[in-house]
Design an enzyme around this catalytic site. Sequence first.
Site, PDB file in Angstrom:
ATOM      1  N   SER A 242      -3.190   9.578  16.091  1.00 27.70           N
ATOM      2  CA  SER A 242      -2.968  11.170  15.630  1.00 27.70           C
ATOM      3  C   SER A 242      -3.033  11.309  14.301  1.00 27.70           C
ATOM      4  O   SER A 242      -3.371  12.235  13.748  1.00 27.70           O
ATOM      5  CB  SER A 242      -1.404  11.332  16.314  1.00 27.70           C
ATOM      6  OG  SER A 242      -0.453  10.433  15.948  1.00 27.70           O
ATOM      7  N   HIS A 272      -1.700   6.357  23.791  1.00 20.06           N
ATOM      8  CA  HIS A 272      -0.882   6.866  22.670  1.00 20.06           C
ATOM      9  C   HIS A 272       0.312   7.535  22.956  1.00 20.06           C
ATOM     10  O   HIS A 272       0.977   6.925  23.540  1.00 20.06           O
ATOM     11  CB  HIS A 272      -1.926   7.477  21.683  1.00 20.06           C
ATOM     12  CG  HIS A 272      -1.431   7.935  20.256  1.00 20.06           C
ATOM     13  ND1 HIS A 272      -0.312   7.248  19.673  1.00 20.06           N
ATOM     14  CD2 HIS A 272      -1.741   8.837  19.128  1.00 20.06           C
ATOM     15  CE1 HIS A 272       0.031   7.696  18.455  1.00 20.06           C
ATOM     16  NE2 HIS A 272      -1.020   8.796  18.261  1.00 20.06           N
ATOM     17  N   HIS A 319       2.365  -3.899  21.372  1.00 20.76           N
ATOM     18  CA  HIS A 319       1.836  -3.096  20.246  1.00 20.76           C
ATOM     19  C   HIS A 319       0.850  -3.660  19.309  1.00 20.76           C
ATOM     20  O   HIS A 319       0.682  -4.613  19.107  1.00 20.76           O
ATOM     21  CB  HIS A 319       3.249  -2.707  19.182  1.00 20.76           C
ATOM     22  CG  HIS A 319       3.058  -1.571  18.410  1.00 20.76           C
ATOM     23  ND1 HIS A 319       2.104  -1.615  17.280  1.00 20.76           N
ATOM     24  CD2 HIS A 319       3.245  -0.011  18.510  1.00 20.76           C
ATOM     25  CE1 HIS A 319       2.131  -0.522  16.339  1.00 20.76           C
ATOM     26  NE2 HIS A 319       2.702   0.374  17.377  1.00 20.76           N
ATOM     27  N   ARG A 328      12.314   1.477  16.577  1.00 23.56           N
ATOM     28  CA  ARG A 328      12.583   2.871  17.136  1.00 23.56           C
ATOM     29  C   ARG A 328      13.310   2.457  18.634  1.00 23.56           C
ATOM     30  O   ARG A 328      13.879   3.320  19.323  1.00 23.56           O
ATOM     31  CB  ARG A 328      11.255   3.503  17.136  1.00 23.56           C
ATOM     32  CG  ARG A 328      10.792   3.584  15.895  1.00 23.56           C
ATOM     33  CD  ARG A 328       9.430   4.367  16.096  1.00 23.56           C
ATOM     34  NE  ARG A 328       8.179   3.540  16.672  1.00 23.56           N
ATOM     35  CZ  ARG A 328       7.045   3.761  16.980  1.00 23.56           C
ATOM     36  NH1 ARG A 328       6.697   5.029  16.633  1.00 23.56           N
ATOM     37  NH2 ARG A 328       6.411   2.975  17.496  1.00 23.56           N
ATOM     38  N   ASP A 374       8.117   3.742  23.498  1.00 20.37           N
ATOM     39  CA  ASP A 374       7.752   4.292  24.710  1.00 20.37           C
ATOM     40  C   ASP A 374       8.590   3.734  25.664  1.00 20.37           C
ATOM     41  O   ASP A 374       8.888   4.503  26.994  1.00 20.37           O
ATOM     42  CB  ASP A 374       6.305   4.619  25.049  1.00 20.37           C
ATOM     43  CG  ASP A 374       5.551   5.283  24.073  1.00 20.37           C
ATOM     44  OD1 ASP A 374       5.844   6.453  23.525  1.00 20.37           O
ATOM     45  OD2 ASP A 374       4.499   4.620  23.411  1.00 20.37           O
TER      46      ASP A 374
END
Length: 437
Positions: A242, A272, A319, A328, A374
């Site tokens: 992105s 993504h 990742h 995160r 995620d």
Amino acid sequence: MDYIKEKIIEIGRPKAEMVKDLLKKHGDDVIQDVTLGQVLTGMKGMVSLLTCTSKLDAEEGIRFRGYSIPQLQELLPKVKKEGEPLPEGLFYLMLTGELPTKEDVNQISEQWAQRSQGIPPHVFDVINALPKDAHPMIQFNTAILAMSTESQFRKAYLTGMDKKDYWGPTYEGVMDLISRLPVIAAYIYRRVFHNEQYIDIDPSHDWAANLAHMMGHDTEEVHRLMRLYMMIHADHEGGNVSAHATHLVGSALSNPYYSFSAGMNGLAGPLHGMANQNVMHWIHKMMREIGSENPTESQIKEYAEMTLKKGQVIPGYGHAVLRKTDPRFTVQLEFAKKYAPNAPLIQMVDKIYNVVPGLLTQTGKVKNPWPNVDAISGSLLSSFGITEYPIYTVLFGVSRSLGVLTQLIWDRLYGLPIERPKSQNLKWFVDKVNYQK
């Protein structure tokens, strides 16, 4: 002049001159060797972008202008001392490189609340022309393009301007766009999932709280959650899809709306931003097939093993860069244990976290067996009442605007040219390494 723009001039002009001087004096210096493997596996590890907003470290995770997420939780202004940092503060930090005061943050909140009122009616007409069952990301991206009729950069460019001033109307367009994204996201959410019962913006709220408010989740806990969600998803260096897509399209001097739309097309991919939905589908499929909404760790391990044996991935784990648990993920888990410790989905995420990294390590094939952002974001949103999975990537997109559009301003400040890497056919690579079967 907007005092933020004055600060950008003060900070940005010397840096722009430094970029020109670096190119002039060291443009032919070799800074990195590139392997065939890097080219043919997505350019991983290749330094090929100038990004100032954030840096991703394999061991430490994301740092925004040098600050880690735990540091920002302490240093950025908040509504209440025990709450979460305001995303406006992170935007200011990424834009200027300086920590904001509460007054800085309040001024950005007020600006965005004012600018959010400027969405032309045709944008909502365009959204309403789409089928309600069109994925929310389709509706979101269509609305972004429809808003490009208001592009201040396009109008300024057509009237003629000095290249060194391109950043000015880019800044104005970025401020307009970021301010309006929560309105668009909430409108799509209420259209698709709440029978078109729309809720107006409340100018007294901050940017993230307004998003929660307009979605109809108007509690202090969800306001805090939305501030956290908007902050941690805001940026992840310049090479993710992105961010890179936004930069690439922007390098052609496309306006911020076109550029951000390109980034959102990339975010919509399952590798993504759509990954958060895949995690939720995997968890619910597991519960259905196990026949329990509260499976044991041994049952989860068995199901995860079966997933791997089928040649499938366990979504939310691994990742491309990180080699440890994503910070995160950690801050979301801490938030969940603070405000919703008994939520079934949070307990499920915790069990998966106890099982999957060890299982992936045992395969000997996984460089990073740890959870990424995620792995928990969807479960956290769902535990606070935002149960409609298709909106999750839209929320991710609203957040990601903070980083990628800030970098777009800096692209124009630096005077970066159009991106145009060289490509070669397969024979060139074969000949280059003297390949033999």
